[in-house]
Design an enzyme around this catalytic site. Sequence first.
Site, short mmCIF file in Angstrom:
data_model
loop_
_atom_site.label_atom_id
_atom_site.label_comp_id
_atom_site.label_asym_id
_atom_site.label_seq_id
_atom_site.Cartn_x
_atom_site.Cartn_y
_atom_site.Cartn_z
N TYR A 1 104.20 26.68 39.34
CA TYR A 1 105.62 26.38 39.27
C TYR A 1 105.99 25.25 40.22
CZ TYR A 1 110.66 27.13 39.73
OH TYR A 1 112.01 26.96 39.76
N TRP B 1 108.40 21.09 40.47
CA TRP B 1 108.87 19.89 39.78
C TRP B 1 107.77 18.83 39.65
CZ3 TRP B 1 114.42 17.83 39.90
CH2 TRP B 1 115.33 18.88 39.77
#
Length: 778
Positions: free
Chosen positions: A115, A117
């Site tokens: 997980y 960006w």
Amino acid sequence: MTARSRTPTAAHWGTYVAVREGDRLVALEPARDDPDASPIGAGIVGTLDHPARITEPMVRKGWLERGAPTGGAGGARGAEPFVAVSWERALDLVAGELDRVRATYGNAAIYGGSYGWASAGRFHHAQSQLHRFLNTIGGYTASVGSYSAGALEVLLPHVIGGGPVSIWQRGPMFDEIERDGELVVSFGGMAPKNAQMNVGGVGRHQSAGWQLRCRDAGVAFVTVSPLRDDADERLGAEWIAARPNSDVALMLGLAHEIVSRDLHDRDFLARCCSGWDRFARYLLGDDDGVPKDAAWAAELAGVDAGTIRSLAERIATHRTVVNVAWSLQRADHGEQPYWMGVTLAALSGSMGRSGGGFASGLGISLTGVRPQRQPVASLPQGRNAVEGAIPVARIADALLAPGEPYDFDGERRTYPDLRLVYWAGGNPFHHHQDLNRLVRAWQRPETVIVHDSWWNPLTRFADVVFPVATALERNDVAAGANDVALMAMHRAVDPPAGVRTDYETFAGLAQRLGVEAQFTEGRSAEAWVRGLYEKTRTWVAPDVELPPFDDFWSAGGAAMPAPPRRAVGDFAALRADPAAHPLATPSGRIEICSQTIASFGYDDCPGHPTWLEPAEWLGGAQAERFPLHLCSNQPRTRLHSQYDHGACSQDAKVAGREPVLLHPDDAAARGISDGDVVRLFNDRGACLAGARVTDAVRPGVVVLATGAWYDPEQPGVPGSLDRHGNPNVLTLDKGTSRLAQASSAGTTLIEIRREAGEIGDVAAFEPPAIEREAGAAG
């Protein structure tokens, strides 16, 4: 003098021109037409050759010498030195380990949630690269949901229908608010810092400009938050400094006042909502004898009852947006503020009318600027043959309790037995709660493999580290959520010798595992980037005419007009004719009471919006020992933990540590002065931070932003003091409820004191001890 060259690039926080002298990056200049450029980009320059940069594969010494431990790492992970090895050796080791785990335990034993960006690019997106690779070798256990919005993503489809992404596209846009709105009430605020970034990139920062246009049109703003800076000071917003975690009680008090004065929208509630009568009995206290009136709410929220009554009247008599920030649902019972926010908007009279209604995270990224963008191609990930997935915020539970049952959104599930963690992009030692518990959980897997560019907390807690190129060291195409810009990400500089891209790394593993053709499809990275652009060009034609790739690349980008908006939004159509335009809920209407959720039988998430006392809060018994509420919000000087070693983040440190904001009264009571090093602590852990004394926070509240690189005094030892100021050594690691199982970071009590005596230096940005294997580069 060395000549300078300039190339366009992009990141999650803006569009830039990379300035290079010879082979060295010297500046990142924001695009000239960006009216509100983020300062984060400029601070990246010095990180590419930072001492913490990793330039050759690394293997934890004990793992290399003894192999993967079937009983877990036993505390060695995070504490032992690393050994530099050759690329061939590292790839052979990892390919062999993947084969061993698959053969011994099956693919479900591989956790590939990864997980985070990572890069803004459509091709070099680390998580997509990892998922594509793992799917070619039989799949992996995935994660579902997000730390940012995990509770609302599960709840709101039950209440208003639609998928997780569509939820924040359906609220009022700023142009509607400017034209027809009168009042914006933001529970949790609209912090300007949260508009700096946009997942996938941002061509121009426009949120602040739109908010000021609304102000100039006469729209009034009210911010309900313990932090004054959760609204742009130029808006002149009224600040209601409610007690943290009390927003549901405050909303109930507002609703009671509106209903008791017969100002609620009876017609909309009757025609367009389901379950109003049942909820009204709870609200008015017909069943439990406790009216949820302004006086009741005032005691819980720490807000004057007169303020509540006045705001209720304003909401009911003006075209109002009820905006709920994402931060509110990152708390115990985090589903409830969103459910109650929808209910308050529904009864206010503004739901389904232009410039009013319910908004989710208005002012975050480009939310409110435009609802969507044209479709843009990304790297196909293939099909995951492993069906199981865990809620993303429950990773420590899964590692510590394999085989244990848990509830999630009406299902009874079982945690898998995870033996290998593969992480590319993101940092669980930033976004997960109760890091001392995570340190214990992180010892259990037999192997942890990480792709990253620097020695950060995640790489230090790995067994094998592949050094990978940054976004400035490879070519790609960026397209942000709801953005009209398609941005060329030119390689500004070459990566250091010994560093490869994620794609090259996975291609090397795929070749060893016999799936190279499936993973690469015979294409180079440059061919993939060009192909994804051309696929996008085909998708948007004939409505949008994009230039050929070479022209796009030379120009540095292209603009795509936003798709036409629906003439009438979901809630306006519902108001006009609920039978003809039902929502995607069981009743076709807004479900103020959900029979589906009620049927789950969850005592921590009943069938309608409810005030439920948090596990920790200033109104509870725990406040006698820990009398301060910790707000661990998003930082303004970096994106999550990305580039904490960059100049923008470093310049904001206090005594080399993350700044903690506290009220002058709380500081004086503890003998703390501005600039002091202080210790924050509770039963879960402790960290040091640098004090910033300010009246911009509510008394009894301290604010320590997330993202400081975790720096334990004794690496690998649970309970060790964090020297740098990571709030997640303090935060609570429990699911919001059995419905969403999301993060409850916002429900945390602490105490704070001035740190006396000798204080150790921060070591977060120094490499660990490294040895060298024969044959390694360097």
